[in-house]
Design a protein around this motif. Structure first.
Motif, PDB file in Angstrom:
ATOM      1  N   ILE A  75       0.798  -1.356  -0.050  1.00 52.30           N
ATOM      2  CA  ILE A  75      -0.113   0.191   0.182  1.00 52.30           C
ATOM      3  C   ILE A  75       0.548   1.305   0.559  1.00 52.30           C
ATOM      4  O   ILE A  75       1.722   1.158   1.035  1.00 52.30           O
ATOM      5  N   GLY A  76       0.738   2.159  -1.340  1.00 52.39           N
ATOM      6  CA  GLY A  76       2.342   2.621  -1.071  1.00 52.39           C
ATOM      7  C   GLY A  76       3.258   2.456  -0.635  1.00 52.39           C
ATOM      8  O   GLY A  76       3.693   1.483  -1.207  1.00 52.39           O
ATOM      9  N   SER A  77       4.007   2.537  -0.454  1.00 55.01           N
ATOM     10  CA  SER A  77       4.971   2.397   0.466  1.00 55.01           C
ATOM     11  C   SER A  77       5.638   1.102   1.297  1.00 55.01           C
ATOM     12  O   SER A  77       6.139   1.010   1.740  1.00 55.01           O
ATOM     13  N   ILE A  78       4.524   1.091   1.642  1.00 56.80           N
ATOM     14  CA  ILE A  78       4.502   0.622   2.533  1.00 56.80           C
ATOM     15  C   ILE A  78       4.005  -0.955   2.302  1.00 56.80           C
ATOM     16  O   ILE A  78       2.648  -1.345   2.098  1.00 56.80           O
ATOM     17  N   TYR A  79       5.000  -2.301   3.130  1.00 54.30           N
ATOM     18  CA  TYR A  79       3.991  -3.599   3.087  1.00 54.30           C
ATOM     19  C   TYR A  79       3.725  -4.212   4.210  1.00 54.30           C
ATOM     20  O   TYR A  79       4.353  -3.997   5.101  1.00 54.30           O
ATOM     21  N   THR A  80       2.565  -4.672   3.944  1.00 54.70           N
ATOM     22  CA  THR A  80       1.973  -4.860   4.607  1.00 54.70           C
ATOM     23  C   THR A  80       2.274  -6.422   5.794  1.00 54.70           C
ATOM     24  O   THR A  80       2.459  -6.284   6.988  1.00 54.70           O
ATOM     25  N   CYS A  81       2.837  -6.561   5.007  1.00 52.74           N
ATOM     26  CA  CYS A  81       3.108  -7.853   5.456  1.00 52.74           C
ATOM     27  C   CYS A  81       4.960  -7.765   6.502  1.00 52.74           C
ATOM     28  O   CYS A  81       5.333  -8.509   7.254  1.00 52.74           O
ATOM     29  N   ILE A  82       5.599  -6.919   6.876  1.00 51.85           N
ATOM     30  CA  ILE A  82       7.032  -6.743   7.073  1.00 51.85           C
ATOM     31  C   ILE A  82       6.654  -5.255   7.998  1.00 51.85           C
ATOM     32  O   ILE A  82       6.788  -5.411   9.083  1.00 51.85           O
ATOM     33  N   ASP A  83       6.004  -4.465   7.333  1.00 50.24           N
ATOM     34  CA  ASP A  83       5.459  -2.797   8.417  1.00 50.24           C
ATOM     35  C   ASP A  83       3.913  -3.241   9.118  1.00 50.24           C
ATOM     36  O   ASP A  83       4.133  -2.239  10.055  1.00 50.24           O
ATOM     37  N   GLY A  84       3.739  -4.265   8.998  1.00 48.47           N
ATOM     38  CA  GLY A  84       2.408  -4.126   9.578  1.00 48.47           C
ATOM     39  C   GLY A  84       2.660  -5.385   9.492  1.00 48.47           C
ATOM     40  O   GLY A  84       3.123  -6.390   9.795  1.00 48.47           O
ATOM     41  N   PRO A  85       1.240  -6.310  10.123  1.00 51.98           N
ATOM     42  CA  PRO A  85      -0.210  -5.360   9.820  1.00 51.98           C
ATOM     43  C   PRO A  85      -0.762  -4.974  10.722  1.00 51.98           C
ATOM     44  O   PRO A  85      -1.815  -4.633  10.088  1.00 51.98           O
ATOM     45  N   VAL A  86       0.388  -4.087  11.199  1.00 50.16           N
ATOM     46  CA  VAL A  86      -0.580  -3.948  12.699  1.00 50.16           C
ATOM     47  C   VAL A  86       0.365  -1.738  12.698  1.00 50.16           C
ATOM     48  O   VAL A  86       1.289  -1.925  12.364  1.00 50.16           O
ATOM     49  N   PHE A  87      -0.550  -1.293  12.276  1.00 53.92           N
ATOM     50  CA  PHE A  87      -0.396   0.057  12.198  1.00 53.92           C
ATOM     51  C   PHE A  87      -1.156   0.780  12.901  1.00 53.92           C
ATOM     52  O   PHE A  87      -2.008   1.057  13.490  1.00 53.92           O
ATOM     53  N   SER A  88      -0.581   1.916  13.656  1.00 53.92           N
ATOM     54  CA  SER A  88      -1.360   3.469  14.233  1.00 53.92           C
ATOM     55  C   SER A  88      -2.436   4.169  13.243  1.00 53.92           C
ATOM     56  O   SER A  88      -2.237   4.178  12.056  1.00 53.92           O
ATOM     57  N   TYR A  89      -3.552   4.888  14.456  1.00 48.73           N
ATOM     58  CA  TYR A  89      -4.074   5.350  13.522  1.00 48.73           C
ATOM     59  C   TYR A  89      -2.952   7.297  12.827  1.00 48.73           C
ATOM     60  O   TYR A  89      -3.552   7.422  11.518  1.00 48.73           O
ATOM     61  N   TRP A  90      -2.159   6.951  13.225  1.00 42.70           N
ATOM     62  CA  TRP A  90      -1.278   8.214  12.911  1.00 42.70           C
ATOM     63  C   TRP A  90      -0.805   7.961  11.357  1.00 42.70           C
ATOM     64  O   TRP A  90      -0.669   8.435  10.190  1.00 42.70           O
ATOM     65  N   ASP A  91      -0.261   6.350  11.212  1.00 38.33           N
ATOM     66  CA  ASP A  91      -0.088   5.801  10.083  1.00 38.33           C
ATOM     67  C   ASP A  91      -0.939   6.049   9.334  1.00 38.33           C
ATOM     68  O   ASP A  91      -1.615   6.210   7.555  1.00 38.33           O
ATOM     69  N   VAL A  92      -2.178   5.611   9.484  1.00 38.71           N
ATOM     70  CA  VAL A  92      -3.527   5.443   8.741  1.00 38.71           C
ATOM     71  C   VAL A  92      -3.796   6.793   8.011  1.00 38.71           C
ATOM     72  O   VAL A  92      -4.430   6.657   7.099  1.00 38.71           O
ATOM     73  N   ILE A  93      -4.089   8.250   9.376  1.00 42.25           N
ATOM     74  CA  ILE A  93      -4.372   9.169   8.014  1.00 42.25           C
ATOM     75  C   ILE A  93      -3.462  10.208   7.127  1.00 42.25           C
ATOM     76  O   ILE A  93      -3.427  10.650   6.757  1.00 42.25           O
ATOM     77  N   HIS A  94      -1.945   9.417   7.478  1.00 47.86           N
ATOM     78  CA  HIS A  94      -0.993   9.892   6.274  1.00 47.86           C
ATOM     79  C   HIS A  94      -0.814   8.719   5.288  1.00 47.86           C
ATOM     80  O   HIS A  94       0.299   9.464   4.603  1.00 47.86           O
ATOM     81  N   MET A  95      -1.321   7.582   5.346  1.00 46.97           N
ATOM     82  CA  MET A  95      -1.446   7.361   3.931  1.00 46.97           C
ATOM     83  C   MET A  95      -2.893   6.537   3.294  1.00 46.97           C
ATOM     84  O   MET A  95      -2.937   5.956   4.156  1.00 46.97           O
ATOM     85  N   LYS A  96      -2.171   7.203   1.691  1.00 45.08           N
ATOM     86  CA  LYS A  96      -3.913   6.827   0.644  1.00 45.08           C
ATOM     87  C   LYS A  96      -3.973   5.654   0.800  1.00 45.08           C
ATOM     88  O   LYS A  96      -3.562   4.758   0.888  1.00 45.08           O
ATOM     89  N   ASP A  97      -5.286   4.694   1.122  1.00 50.63           N
ATOM     90  CA  ASP A  97      -5.757   4.314   0.972  1.00 50.63           C
ATOM     91  C   ASP A  97      -5.095   2.737   1.645  1.00 50.63           C
ATOM     92  O   ASP A  97      -6.150   1.617   1.875  1.00 50.63           O
ATOM     93  N   LEU A  98      -4.999   2.996   3.237  1.00 55.91           N
ATOM     94  CA  LEU A  98      -4.668   2.560   3.601  1.00 55.91           C
ATOM     95  C   LEU A  98      -5.754   1.627   4.111  1.00 55.91           C
ATOM     96  O   LEU A  98      -6.129   0.106   4.682  1.00 55.91           O
TER      97      LEU A  98
END
Lengths: 278, 345
Positions: free
Chosen positions: A254-277
């Motif tokens: 998703i954008g520059s984020i690989y859900t499998c290594i950078d996620g699957p846990v994200f903070s709400y801060w990440d979510v509002i700064h990343m389109k399509d999360l």
């Protein structure tokens, strides 16, 4: 894990039973006992489960690393692979790779209050966190567990969670959208109706974790923001098509984020700064 | 490290000596088109062909084929025992690699080797390969490496760089391995003269000039920011209109690294797992088990390709995941020119 990151290890199904009509509980164990005891992971991580010749898919781990030896999954029948998984019996072998993903930052949770908000199938990964916190109860502050399901029959681990209500070191609130049995003694309404039970929250000192169907997030997050909890202390686990698990194949990007290594846990801060999360 | 000259007459002798010890892969002509091919008993080695092949632009097939084959067995599980894939240990030499393909290899290096998890297959293929790269003296209409700040001559990874010049070849050894390969395999190499070196400089500046003529509009230095802010769905949708969704552009791209893992059952006893090239344009590429698809429309997937190559990769590694080789629109049936989109964005 061996050097070959694509190779699954054989695990035996030791127990399985239905949690609801279409969700089944699987307890598996690496065939090699020594490996079984050594296998460590974090709540919120996932594993890639495969059946010979059918395929491979990511599943959240539902068990807690504080009880080593067995890995548990809660799996809903939705596609080809899960349909085949449902046909498997005890003692049959599946292939498993992992654990993968970042998991919940449980070290940061130490001495903090924790609110766990769950909708539907989200109970699978968050049960891991809940059990982890309860097993290490002295390390955490107050623990709130809020779980909403559509009907009593659709509540995963219903008996287990109802038993948790007896404990005095945890606030366990359960709710269903609609009671069609007439015997439901807990709250009725969507999961956000449970937020009125949260009083005396110390926002700066509280972490919130959320997992549920996509429609739930917006409403739940509105409620959490009302409590005044900082955005980076709101954590959610997201679903993408994790495929290789090791940040290479590109499917879960998703954008520059690989859900499998950078996620699957994200903070709400990440979510509002990343389109399509979400 | 040092510069050498080898005459055209002595070239085949040197290649034959290499072939005794190594598997040799070099660009070969097939009906006026170039392909990277293994040198074996069947394809006749002619110096004439080699000389012309080196003067042409990159071969039609991408270099990634030799580091990550389109279908690669990565292991499996048969009767609950891991199937190990034996590694081919034959040392090999790839000759005539252009800078665009080297750049593709650098992208794969970042993805497969310089990360938390390493791909054992890519690592092995790299360890057994010596790379002899070559200048690109005659850029063609499809080339646009200059737009991405790349040069039409090798800058990275190579062990030796070859430049075809009058009467022979200029060799520049870059690594210790390359140096050994020159001084220990053949005694016909002699030190390069100032004239030879000046000729190479002239060839390079001619190639640069030619590229500048082909691509007159330069890209914005803030390309990644422009792509980030190009959020209008219509822009991407319009450009994607003529796409016939064959996905050839992604499969032939030397930098594209996405793959799919799939299992083949072995008589009910287990399975073997394969890693195959994948393309992010496929509708089901990002679809999850429950059916939700974060990039359900083609325009979104089309945009994702640009996000991946020119934005996310750039932010992470400070260079673009595009090498300017031009294969993607050489292959395109819908005539989508990536340069046009990059300029317009």
């Amino acid at each position: 894990m061996s050097d070959n990151i694509y190779l699954p290890e054989p695990m035996r199904i030791v127990r399985r039973y239905d949690l609801t009509e279409d969700v089944r509980f699987f307890q598996v164990r690496p065939v090699d006992m020594e490996r079984a005891l050594k296998l460590s992971y974090l709540p919120g991580q996932f594993m890639m489960v495969s059946i010979a010749g059918v395929g491979e898919a990511p599943f959240s781990i539902s068990s807690t690393p504080s009880r080593p030896g067995l890995i548990e999954f809660g799996i809903r029948k939705v596609g080809v692979l899960t349909e085949q998984l449902f046909k498997l019996k005890e003692n049959e072998i599946i292939g498993v790779r992992g654990p993968f993903g970042n998991g919940f930052p449980v070290d940061k949770f130490k001495n903090k209050d924790i609110i766990i908000v769950v909708g539907g199938l989200g109970a699978v990964p968050l049960r891991s966190l809940l059990l982890y916190c309860l097993d290490n109860r002295d390390q955490f502050g107050k623990i709130y567990f809020l779980y909403g399901a559509r009907r009593p029959a659709e509540m995963l681990f219903r008996r287990e969670f109802l038993e948790l209500k007896q404990r005095d070191d945890l606030y366990c609130y359960l709710t269903v959208d609609k009671d069609d049995t007439g015997r439901w003694t807990e709250n009725i309404g969507v999961v956000t109706t449970l937020f009125k039970k949260l009083t005396n929250i110390d926002p700066e000192n509280t972490y919130v974790t959320v997992c549920g169907p996509p429609v739930m997030y917006k409403f739940v997050i509105d409620e959490i923001i009302k409590l005044g909890i900082p955005k980076h202390q709101i954590l959610m686990t997201l679903e993408r098509r994790m495929h290789c698990g090791v940040g290479k194949c590109g499917h879960c990007v998703i954008g520059s984020i690989y859900t499998c290594i950078d996620g699957p846990v994200f903070s709400y801060w990440d979510v509002i700064h990343m389109k399509d999360l979400i | 490290m040092a510069l050498y000259f080898l005459s055209r007459y002595h070239l085949t002798g040197w290649l034959r000596k290499l072939k005794e010890k190594y598997q040799v892969i070099l660009p070969q002509y097939y009906e006026a088109k170039l392909y990277y091919e293994k040198l074996n008993g069947e394809n006749v080695l002619s110096e004439e062909n080699f000389y012309h092949a080196l003067r042409k632009i990159r071969p039609a097939n991408p270099l990634k084929e030799f580091f990550f084959t389109p279908k690669l067995k990565v292991g499996g599980l048969v009767e609950n025992k891991a199937v190990l894939v034996p590694f081919d240990d034959t040392p090999r030499i790839i000759i005539g690699v252009k800078n665009c393909d080297l750049h593709g290899l650098r992208v794969h290096e970042k993805m497969y080797l310089a990360a938390e998890y390493q791909d054992p297959f890519h690592k092995h293929e790299r360890s057994r390969t010596i790379i002899i790269s070559a200048d690109c003296p005659e850029p063609e209409e499809t080339c646009f490496c200059n737009l991405l700040d790349l040069k039409p001559y090798p800058e990275i990874i190579s062990d030796i760089i070859i430049t075809p010049i009058t009467g022979g070849y200029l060799f520049e050894s870059i690594s210790r391995v390359g140096e050994d390969l020159i001084i220990n395999t053949d005694h016909n190499f002699r030190a390069a003269t100032q004239e030879n070196i000046a000729e190479r400089a002239a060839i390079r500046s001619y190639a640069l000039e030619k590229l500048q003529k082909i691509n007159q509009k330069s890209l914005s230095v803030e390309l990644s920011e422009h792509i980030k802010h190009k959020t209008e769905h219509e822009f991407w949708q319009t450009h994607a209109l003529s796409c016939v969704e064959c996905f050839g552009c992604l499969l032939i791209c030397p930098t594209c690294f996405c793959f799919l893992l799939y299992d083949v059952p072995i008589n009910d006893k287990g399975f073997e797992r394969y890693k195959i090239w994948d393309a992010c344009y496929y509708n089901a590429y990002a679809r999850v088990g429950g059916g939700a698809n974060p990039r359900a429309e083609f325009g979104q997937r089309f945009r994702n390709r640009f996000h991946c190559k020119f934005m996310n990769f750039y932010w992470e590694h400070k260079f673009y995941a595009c090498s300017g080789c031009g294969r993607c629109f050489a292959v395109c049936m819908g005539k989508i020119d990536i340069r046009k989109i990059l300029v317009e964005v």
